[in-house]
Design a protein around this motif. Structure first.
Motif, PDB file in Angstrom:
ATOM      1  N   THR A 120     -72.803  13.037  93.370  1.00 31.73           N
ATOM      2  CA  THR A 120     -73.317  14.227  94.049  1.00 31.73           C
ATOM      3  C   THR A 120     -74.297  14.981  93.155  1.00 31.73           C
ATOM      4  O   THR A 120     -75.385  15.371  93.592  1.00 31.73           O
ATOM      5  CB  THR A 120     -72.156  15.152  94.475  1.00 31.73           C
ATOM      6  OG1 THR A 120     -71.329  14.430  95.400  1.00 31.73           O
ATOM      7  CG2 THR A 120     -72.656  16.411  95.135  1.00 31.73           C
ATOM      8  N   VAL A 121     -73.934  15.183  91.898  1.00 32.64           N
ATOM      9  CA  VAL A 121     -74.812  15.875  90.947  1.00 32.64           C
ATOM     10  C   VAL A 121     -76.134  15.129  90.801  1.00 32.64           C
ATOM     11  O   VAL A 121     -77.212  15.731  90.874  1.00 32.64           O
ATOM     12  CB  VAL A 121     -74.116  16.026  89.567  1.00 32.64           C
ATOM     13  CG1 VAL A 121     -75.109  16.384  88.475  1.00 32.64           C
ATOM     14  CG2 VAL A 121     -72.993  17.049  89.637  1.00 32.64           C
ATOM     15  N   VAL A 140     -82.116  12.092  91.163  1.00 32.57           N
ATOM     16  CA  VAL A 140     -82.241  11.142  90.062  1.00 32.57           C
ATOM     17  C   VAL A 140     -82.114   9.719  90.596  1.00 32.57           C
ATOM     18  O   VAL A 140     -81.205   9.422  91.371  1.00 32.57           O
ATOM     19  CB  VAL A 140     -81.127  11.402  89.010  1.00 32.57           C
ATOM     20  CG1 VAL A 140     -81.164  10.340  87.916  1.00 32.57           C
ATOM     21  CG2 VAL A 140     -81.271  12.790  88.424  1.00 32.57           C
ATOM     22  N   ASP A 141     -83.023   8.866  90.165  1.00 34.13           N
ATOM     23  CA  ASP A 141     -82.910   7.434  90.442  1.00 34.13           C
ATOM     24  C   ASP A 141     -81.985   6.869  89.372  1.00 34.13           C
ATOM     25  O   ASP A 141     -82.289   6.944  88.180  1.00 34.13           O
ATOM     26  CB  ASP A 141     -84.294   6.786  90.360  1.00 34.13           C
ATOM     27  CG  ASP A 141     -84.237   5.288  90.564  1.00 34.13           C
ATOM     28  OD1 ASP A 141     -83.379   4.812  91.341  1.00 34.13           O
ATOM     29  OD2 ASP A 141     -85.044   4.581  89.931  1.00 34.13           O
ATOM     30  N   GLY A 149     -62.617  10.813  93.189  1.00 32.93           N
ATOM     31  CA  GLY A 149     -63.278  12.118  93.260  1.00 32.93           C
ATOM     32  C   GLY A 149     -64.218  12.383  92.096  1.00 32.93           C
ATOM     33  O   GLY A 149     -65.269  12.997  92.265  1.00 32.93           O
ATOM     34  N   PHE A 150     -63.853  11.914  90.909  1.00 36.35           N
ATOM     35  CA  PHE A 150     -64.696  12.162  89.739  1.00 36.35           C
ATOM     36  C   PHE A 150     -66.000  11.372  89.830  1.00 36.35           C
ATOM     37  O   PHE A 150     -67.066  11.882  89.514  1.00 36.35           O
ATOM     38  CB  PHE A 150     -63.944  11.840  88.450  1.00 36.35           C
ATOM     39  CG  PHE A 150     -62.761  12.736  88.222  1.00 36.35           C
ATOM     40  CD1 PHE A 150     -62.913  14.100  88.039  1.00 36.35           C
ATOM     41  CD2 PHE A 150     -61.479  12.210  88.212  1.00 36.35           C
ATOM     42  CE1 PHE A 150     -61.819  14.931  87.844  1.00 36.35           C
ATOM     43  CE2 PHE A 150     -60.371  13.022  88.009  1.00 36.35           C
ATOM     44  CZ  PHE A 150     -60.545  14.399  87.823  1.00 36.35           C
ATOM     45  N   PRO A 161     -72.314   4.284  94.831  1.00 33.09           N
ATOM     46  CA  PRO A 161     -72.853   5.612  95.155  1.00 33.09           C
ATOM     47  C   PRO A 161     -72.683   5.985  96.632  1.00 33.09           C
ATOM     48  O   PRO A 161     -72.455   7.154  96.947  1.00 33.09           O
ATOM     49  CB  PRO A 161     -74.335   5.493  94.781  1.00 33.09           C
ATOM     50  CG  PRO A 161     -74.337   4.479  93.678  1.00 33.09           C
ATOM     51  CD  PRO A 161     -73.274   3.477  94.078  1.00 33.09           C
ATOM     52  N   ASP A 162     -72.759   5.006  97.519  1.00 31.38           N
ATOM     53  CA  ASP A 162     -72.594   5.280  98.951  1.00 31.38           C
ATOM     54  C   ASP A 162     -71.130   5.368  99.372  1.00 31.38           C
ATOM     55  O   ASP A 162     -70.821   5.911 100.432  1.00 31.38           O
ATOM     56  CB  ASP A 162     -73.303   4.210  99.786  1.00 31.38           C
ATOM     57  CG  ASP A 162     -74.815   4.276  99.623  1.00 31.38           C
ATOM     58  OD1 ASP A 162     -75.346   5.385  99.379  1.00 31.38           O
ATOM     59  OD2 ASP A 162     -75.461   3.225  99.730  1.00 31.38           O
ATOM     60  N   ALA A 163     -70.236   4.823  98.551  1.00 33.05           N
ATOM     61  CA  ALA A 163     -68.801   4.834  98.878  1.00 33.05           C
ATOM     62  C   ALA A 163     -67.967   4.961  97.600  1.00 33.05           C
ATOM     63  O   ALA A 163     -67.294   4.015  97.193  1.00 33.05           O
ATOM     64  CB  ALA A 163     -68.428   3.571  99.644  1.00 33.05           C
TER      65      ALA A 163
END
Length: 102
Positions: free
Chosen positions: A39-40, A46-47, A32-33, A26-28
């Motif tokens: 991002t959403v 959301v956790d 793109g998908f 999530p951090d890297a």
């Protein structure tokens, strides 16, 4: 798919209410998908749990077989396969994703 791999995938999916199989973290994010879904989910605060399929080729191929869905990322909510990037973004825009997450 062998039973051990199937169990590992099922355990990952069950580990969080919202779980994402993605390329990168999530951090890297590494595609793109995957970045788009992260991002959403972050916009919705959301956790969620995630698994970097680039770190384990067995899981990378196994998850495609598990869902009969050929691409990564793959999003699960309450153990249910939701879909990939386009479906997730459409659901977020319509408000359906927020309702599903509850």
């Amino acid at each position: 798919m062998d039973g051990e791999l199937k169990t590992k995938i099922e355990d990952l999916i069950k580990s969080k209410k919202v779980f994402l199989f993605m390329k990168g973290t999530p951090d890297a994010p590494q595609c793109g998908f995957s970045a788009g879904i992260v991002t959403v989910l972050k916009q919705l605060q959301v956790d969620f749990g995630s698994f970097n399929v680039l770190s384990d080729m067995k899981v990378r191929e196994g998850i495609k077989e598990f869902t009969n869905w050929p691409t990564i990322p793959q999003l699960y909510i309450n153990g249910e396969f939701i879909g990939g990037h386009d479906i997730t973004v459409q659901m977020a825009q319509s408000g359906e994703l927020s309702k599903k997450i509850g």
